[in-house]
Scaffold this active site. Structure first.
Site, mmCIF file in Angstrom:
data_model
loop_
_atom_site.group_PDB
_atom_site.id
_atom_site.type_symbol
_atom_site.label_atom_id
_atom_site.label_comp_id
_atom_site.label_asym_id
_atom_site.label_seq_id
_atom_site.Cartn_x
_atom_site.Cartn_y
_atom_site.Cartn_z
ATOM 1 N N TYR A 143 0.821 -1.214 0.000
ATOM 2 C CA TYR A 143 0.000 0.000 0.000
ATOM 3 C C TYR A 143 0.858 1.269 0.000
ATOM 4 O O TYR A 143 0.380 2.356 -0.295
ATOM 5 C CB TYR A 143 -0.941 0.035 1.211
ATOM 6 C CG TYR A 143 -2.007 -1.047 1.190
ATOM 7 C CD1 TYR A 143 -2.307 -1.741 0.021
ATOM 8 C CD2 TYR A 143 -2.714 -1.380 2.325
ATOM 9 C CE1 TYR A 143 -3.262 -2.724 0.000
ATOM 10 C CE2 TYR A 143 -3.684 -2.368 2.309
ATOM 11 C CZ TYR A 143 -3.950 -3.044 1.138
ATOM 12 O OH TYR A 143 -4.906 -4.027 1.111
ATOM 13 N N LYS A 194 3.809 -15.522 1.539
ATOM 14 C CA LYS A 194 3.879 -16.381 0.347
ATOM 15 C C LYS A 194 5.343 -16.459 -0.100
ATOM 16 O O LYS A 194 5.730 -15.886 -1.118
ATOM 17 C CB LYS A 194 2.937 -15.866 -0.753
ATOM 18 C CG LYS A 194 1.506 -16.274 -0.431
ATOM 19 C CD LYS A 194 0.527 -16.128 -1.558
ATOM 20 C CE LYS A 194 0.819 -16.927 -2.785
ATOM 21 N NZ LYS A 194 0.319 -18.316 -2.744
ATOM 22 N N ASP A 227 -2.443 -18.140 1.276
ATOM 23 C CA ASP A 227 -3.642 -18.675 0.618
ATOM 24 C C ASP A 227 -4.206 -19.850 1.411
ATOM 25 O O ASP A 227 -5.424 -19.946 1.634
ATOM 26 C CB ASP A 227 -3.366 -19.056 -0.840
ATOM 27 C CG ASP A 227 -2.103 -19.874 -1.025
ATOM 28 O OD1 ASP A 227 -1.285 -19.962 -0.096
ATOM 29 O OD2 ASP A 227 -1.934 -20.448 -2.124
ATOM 30 N N ASP A 251 -5.093 -7.218 5.704
ATOM 31 C CA ASP A 251 -6.317 -6.505 5.332
ATOM 32 C C ASP A 251 -7.397 -7.520 4.959
ATOM 33 O O ASP A 251 -8.533 -7.476 5.438
ATOM 34 C CB ASP A 251 -5.988 -5.586 4.139
ATOM 35 C CG ASP A 251 -7.092 -4.599 3.849
ATOM 36 O OD1 ASP A 251 -8.086 -4.591 4.589
ATOM 37 O OD2 ASP A 251 -6.956 -3.846 2.866
ATOM 38 N N ASP A 255 -10.530 -9.471 7.677
ATOM 39 C CA ASP A 255 -11.960 -9.336 7.378
ATOM 40 C C ASP A 255 -12.630 -10.705 7.336
ATOM 41 O O ASP A 255 -13.753 -10.881 7.796
ATOM 42 C CB ASP A 255 -12.172 -8.633 6.028
ATOM 43 C CG ASP A 255 -12.276 -7.125 6.195
ATOM 44 O OD1 ASP A 255 -11.908 -6.627 7.278
ATOM 45 O OD2 ASP A 255 -12.713 -6.447 5.245
#
Ligand code: NAD
Length: 374
Positions: A143, A194, A227, A251, A255
């Site tokens: 970001y 990852k 993942d 992020d 959620d």
């Protein structure tokens, strides 16, 4: 008894309504002789724009730096949407605080209160007793990495670039937060990245492994690909305790984890920064994850439990008042077990109450929990 200095920034929409319930609760603790607080109220977001022309004034940021903790409601709403330049939007109120206070660690718990287990989108037995804490890196990664741009190529196509960047010190400081928190909980950490396809993932895994061996060998560490982590969160969420990850994965996965537990009106968060060498205090801001809910603002319909659960985190992580934090958590659970519900979590057979009634019920309950004379 120490006096805790709290800066309250109610913001807009339902912000003031839910924040009032947090203050009611803390004042109740004071009335019971269990703690002492000094409250300072200030403006943020749209309310600050209206009064001062900016979403966060330098004076407010300075006050936040001096407080033991900031309790934040929510900012924004249709009155200000799409108006004025980007740096003068209400959201800059919270972004400015995160940046100004250097809040690099975002703590997002996903806890399932037993009386609400049936409301989850997962089977009750998968979420009953769930208590996960996601520690998300908040100020680095994709970001913020440079270059971050959209350019037009010679052949007329456009090309967008975001850059994922992490340094060892950024990884170490967030991993340290996760290990420290794990010691006060189930004592195990899952670190998600990852490393199979990303260089930042490799550095993340190496750095966390080295830090663990050097300073936190007493905490159990598991590495997990991000993942697979997403899959495991909906398959068998109770296998996790503390989870640490970068800004982007945090992020998304926080959620996912949060919604295992039901309504937006139930979800708290904490954002922590470094300990100031001058004051010995860790910069910290506590806020519900929901927004200003303009559709129900001013109607006594908002669920104050996310704000109260954020207050619980403040008592635990900033004010060193763990017994009071535990009492608040038990009070929320007890009130839910009695069947009290705000409209967002109402179910057949429960009693629908307003924001103020829910907040008052939690504040009343705490004396019973702590077995002190009211
Ligand atoms: P929202 O979270 O405000 O509302 C989404 C839905 O959830 C609405 O139907 C709302 O009524 C409901 N809801 C939210 N909190 C609730 C609560 N405590 N009790 C009961 N129901 C609740 O998200 P949105 O509608 O996308 O955004 C509204 C405004 O809030 C926008 O201006 C947005 O920018 C702002 N916002 C601010 C923050 C923040 O301050 N940190 C976060 C998200 C959104």
């Amino acid at each position: 008894m120490k006096t805790h200095k709290i800066l309250t920034l109610a913001g807009d929409g339902i912000g003031p309504e839910v924040l009032a319930e947090a203050v009611r609760f803390l004042k109740r603790l004071e009335a019971l002789g269990l703690a002492r607080f000094e409250f300072e109220d200030d403006l943020a977001g749209g309310a600050s724009i209206d009064a001062r022309g900016v979403p966060l004034s330098p004076e407010t940021l300075a006050r936040a730096k001096l407080a033991d903790a900031v309790l934040f409601g929510a900012v924004g709403g249709p009155k200000w949407d799409g108006k004025g330049p980007y740096h003068l939007r209400p959201e800059q109120g919270i972004l400015g605080l995160r940046q100004g206070l250097g809040l690099y660690a975002n703590l997002r718990p996903a806890r399932c209160y037993a009386p609400l287990a049936a409301a989850s989108s997962l089977k009750q037995e998968l979420v009953e007793g769930l208590d996960i804490l996601i520690v998300r890196e908040l100020t680095g990664g994709v970001y913020f990495g440079q270059p971050k741009e959209i350019v037009t190529l010679e052949d007329g196509q456009r090309r967008a670039t975001d850059t994922q960047v992490y340094t060892t010190s950024e990884i170490e400081r967030i991993a340290r937060v996760a290990f420290e928190l794990a010691r006060s909980r189930g004592n195990f950490v899952h670190s998600a990245e990852k490393n199979n396809v990303m260089r930042t993932g490799s550095l993340w895994k190496e750095t966390v492994t080295e830090l663990h061996a050097a300073e936190y060998a007493d905490v159990t560490l598991h590495h997990i690909l991000a993942d697979n982590c997403g899959m495991q969160l909906v398959r068998r969420p109770k296998q996790f305790d503390v989870m640490v990850m970068d800004n982007l994965f945090g992020d998304i996965l926080s959620d996912v984890a949060a919604m295992l537990t039901g309504s937006l009106g139930m979800l708290p968060s904490a954002s922590l920064g470094a300990v100031s060498p001058a004051t010995g205090k860790r910069a910290a801001l506590y806020e519900p994850i929901h927004g200003t809910a303009p559709d129900i603002a001013g109607q006594n319909k908002a669920n104050p439990l996310a704000m109260l659960a954020s207050t619980e985190m403040m008592l635990r992580y900033s004010l060193d008042e763990a017994p009071l934090a535990d009492a608040l958590s038990s009070a929320i659970e007890a009130v839910l077990a009695r069947g009290l519900r705000t409209p967002d979590i109402a179910a057949p057979g429960t009693t629908v109450v307003g924001t103020a009634e829910m907040g008052a019920a939690v504040a009343e309950e705490v004396a019973n929990i702590l077995e002190v004379a009211a």
